[in-house]
Design a protein around this motif. Structure first.
Motif, PDB file in Angstrom:
ATOM      1  N   TYR A 205      40.248  34.085  32.296  1.00  0.00           N
ATOM      2  CA  TYR A 205      40.070  33.403  32.907  1.00  0.00           C
ATOM      3  C   TYR A 205      38.643  33.137  32.869  1.00  0.00           C
ATOM      4  CZ  TYR A 205      44.140  34.221  35.250  1.00  0.00           C
ATOM      5  OH  TYR A 205      45.868  34.769  35.507  1.00  0.00           O
ATOM      6  N   THR A 206      38.071  32.277  33.116  1.00  0.00           N
ATOM      7  CA  THR A 206      36.429  31.469  32.355  1.00  0.00           C
ATOM      8  C   THR A 206      35.831  31.385  33.766  1.00  0.00           C
ATOM      9  OG1 THR A 206      36.914  31.471  30.127  1.00  0.00           O
ATOM     10  CG2 THR A 206      34.302  31.138  31.453  1.00  0.00           C
ATOM     11  N   PHE A 207      35.177  31.883  34.842  1.00  0.00           N
ATOM     12  CA  PHE A 207      34.163  31.732  36.242  1.00  0.00           C
ATOM     13  C   PHE A 207      33.256  32.450  37.021  1.00  0.00           C
ATOM     14  CE2 PHE A 207      36.676  35.459  35.943  1.00  0.00           C
ATOM     15  CZ  PHE A 207      36.000  36.798  37.213  1.00  0.00           C
ATOM     16  N   LYS A 208      32.021  31.710  37.315  1.00  0.00           N
ATOM     17  CA  LYS A 208      31.050  32.456  37.594  1.00  0.00           C
ATOM     18  C   LYS A 208      31.334  32.940  38.659  1.00  0.00           C
ATOM     19  CE  LYS A 208      27.901  29.204  36.052  1.00  0.00           C
ATOM     20  NZ  LYS A 208      26.490  27.589  36.486  1.00  0.00           N
ATOM     21  N   TYR A 209      30.206  34.170  39.167  1.00  0.00           N
ATOM     22  CA  TYR A 209      31.238  35.346  40.696  1.00  0.00           C
ATOM     23  C   TYR A 209      30.825  33.878  41.916  1.00  0.00           C
ATOM     24  CZ  TYR A 209      30.733  39.445  37.937  1.00  0.00           C
ATOM     25  OH  TYR A 209      30.900  40.567  36.814  1.00  0.00           O
ATOM     26  N   LYS A 211      28.546  30.403  43.238  1.00  0.00           N
ATOM     27  CA  LYS A 211      27.246  29.024  42.794  1.00  0.00           C
ATOM     28  C   LYS A 211      26.155  29.636  42.554  1.00  0.00           C
ATOM     29  CE  LYS A 211      29.256  24.978  44.006  1.00  0.00           C
ATOM     30  NZ  LYS A 211      31.141  25.276  44.432  1.00  0.00           N
ATOM     31  N   SER A 216      28.548  32.703  33.458  1.00  0.00           N
ATOM     32  CA  SER A 216      29.654  33.058  33.409  1.00  0.00           C
ATOM     33  C   SER A 216      30.122  33.726  32.842  1.00  0.00           C
ATOM     34  CB  SER A 216      30.751  31.563  33.015  1.00  0.00           C
ATOM     35  OG  SER A 216      30.142  30.118  32.872  1.00  0.00           O
ATOM     36  N   SER A 218      33.673  35.617  31.054  1.00  0.00           N
ATOM     37  CA  SER A 218      35.901  35.889  31.054  1.00  0.00           C
ATOM     38  C   SER A 218      36.418  37.265  30.914  1.00  0.00           C
ATOM     39  CB  SER A 218      35.746  35.235  29.740  1.00  0.00           C
ATOM     40  OG  SER A 218      35.182  33.774  29.241  1.00  0.00           O
ATOM     41  N   THR A 273      32.302  33.875  27.224  1.00  0.00           N
ATOM     42  CA  THR A 273      31.291  33.014  27.671  1.00  0.00           C
ATOM     43  C   THR A 273      30.177  33.997  26.909  1.00  0.00           C
ATOM     44  OG1 THR A 273      31.040  34.456  29.731  1.00  0.00           O
ATOM     45  CG2 THR A 273      31.869  31.951  29.479  1.00  0.00           C
ATOM     46  N   LEU A 335      34.637  27.587  41.214  1.00  0.00           N
ATOM     47  CA  LEU A 335      33.390  28.438  40.483  1.00  0.00           C
ATOM     48  C   LEU A 335      34.530  28.722  39.550  1.00  0.00           C
ATOM     49  CD1 LEU A 335      33.194  31.456  43.074  1.00  0.00           C
ATOM     50  CD2 LEU A 335      31.272  29.106  42.107  1.00  0.00           C
ATOM     51  N   ILE A 337      35.918  27.822  35.838  1.00  0.00           N
ATOM     52  CA  ILE A 337      35.505  26.772  34.514  1.00  0.00           C
ATOM     53  C   ILE A 337      36.939  26.690  33.972  1.00  0.00           C
ATOM     54  CG2 ILE A 337      33.895  26.587  32.742  1.00  0.00           C
ATOM     55  CD1 ILE A 337      32.048  28.756  34.052  1.00  0.00           C
TER      56      ILE A 337
END
Length: 863
Positions: A205-209, A211, A216, A218, A273, A335, A337
């Motif tokens: 999973y790739t995301f940001k904590y 906004k 980002s 993973s 990332t 969030l 990605i």
RNA sequence: GGGCGCAUAGCUCAGCUGGUUAGAGCACUUCGUUUACACCGAAGGGGUCCAGGGUUCGAAUCCUUGUGCGCCCACCA
């Protein structure tokens, strides 16, 4: 002969009887062997089988090899000790019993409680232990049962306690917090090498904590991110330079986190990332980063694999459930990605296959890098490595030396505490902040005993000396009693799969306790695979019970089939056909003996060679004896057995016994040959040889010494016999090629330099032709063989004629000349002489000389 | 990602530091019940030693590359 032997050997009628005789003789115990004080010791500690299950065929292989080594040494004048025992196998045993109880009653260990579970374990243990010891005896193992040990009996408990206390006092054992491999099912830590890896389909999973967070990350485990303290990037990664050192407050799915951006060179820029969320409490690597960057450690997952209190709606959820919830939340918040498929390795418990949770916890460790005065300032790791480097300990096959050293070099501190109930107690007591470590409980009130137990390898690591009376037999740095007599041991024989798990630990433990190696050599056998080359396992149901094989073919046949065709360190396949073939050989040996015993008077006279055949067979025996001895001492068991088979079957049975039916009065030689054969075979197939021996001599074959008398190798006899065999084979060939029926009158003209007595033998030997007429012209040149056959109707030119033989010799001569020229060229090449070590040059020179001698002989024959 | 092992007869495998014609067991073919043995005996067939390249007078064996299996270690978020 004392009694008529059965027509076929029936192992089932003899094996148990013989084992009883051996055991009652007391000779399994080295103290009862009749030896000079100066006799060297030869000790092997039986790798104690786990008492979790019955023995499998791998154990049989181990027993066959070790018994072979021990019996051979016992028969060559060593004070041999082979010490038996069993291993309590802490985790493994507890798991097996728990599983059994659960299946039978549906109760878990928590339902039962500690005491009741231990009671059940002991009950289980007593029954399996009996089975294992029974199976071990059935193999014919000449183990000293008077010294039998168990890794968890009283003596061993004392030894373990003493060891722990000593190590604690020297600061080798310490207590520390560390990320450990935790099995949520076994509820225990696992050593690094008790963790297995399984390939699995996973999602990255790739995301940001949040906004407003700039980077980002993973991960395959978003739920652990609840405990993140930092984001790590590679210091060289240009994308993130500006952020390094910054701190952010983020709202991660409802959890407030303080995230610091740190640089660490272990982060790979091109993975995901290039940024990694640091979760100090649940990853080994992250823990190290946290230590380096002074990060706080927040535990997210507890010992049951559930999310800790304090994480809102995620608390008390299973990790996987929390993961789904968090993923959902990330998607809702926009969030998330990417969600990519990924194959990764999941670490699982080697016992129960449950995925491992890395968790921080307080555990006991053996510090392998701690410098020790008792080791001249070296650490256990350094000393254990040095032992291999200096060849104080050598490995068979050699390649495992490298593996041992590689593993040792990468060795980290060894976590020895386990959170299970069955095992050696940790001799430590706590009272508030106080810690007491000692062999007995401390005085005074309020002490609480450490509830953990020790890693099973801690006690088995002491196996070579805890079995010999350490620590009682170790006073003021001096070994006494058994410990002085039998330590260090000579060989550790075990499967290569526990080289690191066990062998390395034994080395360190022995150095700590005694300052010396535990064994001189490590012989590693391969794994016995099933017929299809797959590993045997209980779950696959492809295992073989050695007792079944013994029941059907006898222990000797099983032993021999496991010893032959196998090389150290290489796996081999279980084959019933092979056992059958060995059973057949054993029966052959039985019948050889039956024939000799029924036809020769056993007067114990020295062998009295009279004819060419006599000199030949004694020469073959001499050669065999030397080869077998060398091969056995070189751990080439299979080759040794092949040499013996060849002698026994192809030389003694096929030729000499047949000859003995024609040339009479060979009693002394026959008996002598039989005794020698039995002595040499005994370490391989002890039962049948001992059974036959009963008919020959008083006293046990088991303690009969290898013959010391010198036998002469008579080159002339060897040559003459070869010639005779060639003639006979030629006659047989000629007969079968020309389809001459048995009984047909045939005249054979044989030109040979063989003595007439030998030629007469041909008449009687299995030529398949009766009424054979022979003419020995005596004119042929030395060594050449000419056979011409002639019957009243047809004239046959034999299979080997003069011209053929001549061409053969000429070809041989040409080959030899080529080799000699080549070798001469090499030995006059200055470059070669400059580079090659002298021993190689010497060997080449010797070879050259031998070839020249050989060539001379051939030249003489041709001219 | 790193390391190790294996590849030789139809099958299962030996073959040590390179050396004269590569072995065994099982299986197969033919023959044979001669008083040790049919759980036997005799004779025999069957192998470009995975592939390419190299070193050498000479390679199944040593070096190198590749292919196919198998195992071990580390673990990548």
């Amino acid at each position: 002969m004392k009694q008529e032997l059965e027509k076929a050997y029936i192992p089932q009628d003899n094996e148990d009887k013989i084992y009883k005789i051996w055991e009652e003789s007391g000779f399994f115990n080295p103290d009862n062997l009749v030896l000079d004080d100066s006799a060297p010791s030869y000790t092997i500690m039986l790798p104690p089988p786990n008492i979790t299950a019955q023995l499998h065929i791998g154990h049989s292989c181990m027993l066959a090899i070790e018994d072979l080594l021990i019996r051979y040494r016992r028969m060559t004048g060593y004070r041999t000790l082979w010490l038996p025992g069993t291993d309590h196998a802490a985790i493994a045993t507890q798991m097996v019993v728990e599983k059994k109880i659960f299946q039978e009653t549906g109760q878990t260990r928590h339902d039962l409680g500690r005491e009741k579970l231990l009671e059940e374990i002991w009950k289980f243990l007593r029954s399996t232990q009996a089975t294992i010891l029974h199976q071990t005896r059935k193999m014919g193992s000449s183990l000293d049962w008077s010294r039998v040990a168990f890794t968890f009996d009283d003596s061993r408990q004392n030894a373990v306690n003493r060891m722990f206390v000593d190590m604690y006092r020297e600061g080798v054992i310490y207590r520390g917090e560390r990320i450990v491999n935790w099995c949520p099912h076994c509820h225990s830590t696992l050593a690094d090498d008790e963790v297995e890896y399984k390939e699995q389909q996973a999602k990255l999973y790739t995301f940001k904590y949040s906004k407003d967070f700039p980077i980002s990350i993973s991960t395959t485990r978003p739920e652990t991110k609840l405990g993140d303290m930092a984001v790590a990037v590679n210091p060289k990664d240009e994308r993130y330079q500006e952020y390094i050192g910054q701190e952010y407050k983020v709202d991660f799915c409802g959890q407030l986190l303080n995230i610091k951006i740190i640089a660490d060179r272990n982060v790979e820029s091109d993975y995901g990332t290039g940024a990694l969320g640091v979760t100090p409490a649940h990853s080994m690597v992250d823990w190290q980063m946290a230590q380096a960057n002074n990060l706080e450690i927040i535990k997210v997952i507890d010992e049951d694999g559930l999310i800790h209190e304090g994480f809102g709606k995620y608390s008390k959820l299973k990790a996987e459930e929390a993961r789904q919830l968090i993923n959902e939340e990330l998607r809702v918040r926009g969030l998330m990605i990417a969600e990519d498929d990924l194959v990764n390795n999941l670490s699982v418990c080697y016992r129960c296959d449950t995925p491992i949770e890395p968790l921080p916890s307080k555990q006991w460790f053996v510090g392998v890098d701690k410098k020790l005065a008792r080791l001249g300032g070296k650490s256990l790791k350094e000393r254990a490595l040095e032992a291999a480097k200096n060849k104080e300990i050598t490995f068979i096959p050699e390649r495992f030396d490298k593996r041992y050293q590689d593993w040792m070099e990468n060795l980290h501190d060894w976590c020895i505490s386990r959170q299970i109930w069955f095992g050696h107690a940790i001799p430590v007591w706590y009272k508030e902040e106080e810690i007491y470590c000692g062999e007995t409980a401390p005085e005074g009130e309020g002490w609480r005993k450490d509830e953990d137990t020790l890693d099973t390898w801690f006690s088995s690591g002491m196996w070579t000396f805890s079995t010999l009376g350490w620590p009682d037999n170790y006073k003021d740095g001096l070994k006494i009693g058994d410990l002085a007599k039998f330590h260090p041991t000579q060989i550790l024989e075990t499967g290569y799969e526990i080289l690191t798990l066990w062998v390395s630990r034994m080395v360190m433990m022995s150095f700590f306790a005694l300052g010396e190696i535990p064994f001189e050599k490590v012989y590693l056998h391969g794994t016995i695979l099933d017929k299809k080359g797959k590993k045997m396992s209980k779950s696959k149901g492809n295992g073989v019970d050695p007792l079944d094989a013994i029941e059907q073919y006898g222990a000797d046949a099983l032993r021999l089939s496991l010893l032959m065709g196998a090389t150290p360190g290489n796996d081999s396949r279980y084959s019933e056909e092979k056992i059958e073939a060995k059973r057949n050989f054993i029966n052959k040996l039985w019948n050889i003996s039956r024939y000799i015993l029924s036809s020769a008077k056993n007067d114990n006279l020295p062998p009295n060679p009279k004819t060419m055949a006599d000199r030949w067979i004694l020469s073959e025996l001499a050669a065999t004896r030397i080869k077998v001895k060398n091969k056995l001492e070189n751990f080439e068991f299979s080759l040794a057995a092949e040499e013996l088979t060849d002698f026994t079957w192809n030389k003694l049975a096929d030729w000499y016994l047949e000859i003995s039916k024609i040339e009479k009065e060979k009693d002394a030689i026959l008996i002598y040959l039989l005794k020698n054969v039995l002595v040499m075979w005994h370490p391989f197939i002890p039962y049948v040889t001992e059974t036959i021996w009963e008919q020959l001599e008083d006293g046990l074959l088991m303690v009969k010494q290898w013959p010391q008398d010198d036998l002469v190798i008579d080159e002339v006899a060897l040559k003459e016999m070869t010639a005779l065999q060639e003639i006979i084979i030629a006659i047989r060939n000629a007969r079968s090629e020309n389809k001459i029926e048995p009984g047909r009158k045939i005249k054979a003209i044989i030109k040979t330099s063989l003595p007439l007595e030998s030629v007469e033998l041909i008449k009687g030997l299995k030529t398949g032709i009766s009424d054979l007429e022979l003419v020995n012209t005596g004119e042929a040149p030395a060594g050449s063989i000419v056979v011409a056959m002639h019957n009243l109707d047809i004239y046959l030119l034999g299979a080997v004629d003069e011209t053929k033989e001549r061409t053969r010799l000429i070809k041989e001569k040409e080959n030899l000349e080529k080799v000699i020229v080549g070798l001469r060229t090499r030995l006059s090449n200055e470059e070669f002489l400059a580079k090659a070590p002298t021993n190689i040059v010497d060997a080449e020179t010797e070879k050259l000389n031998n070839y020249i001698l050989e060539l001379d002989k051939i030249n003489k024959l041709i001219n």
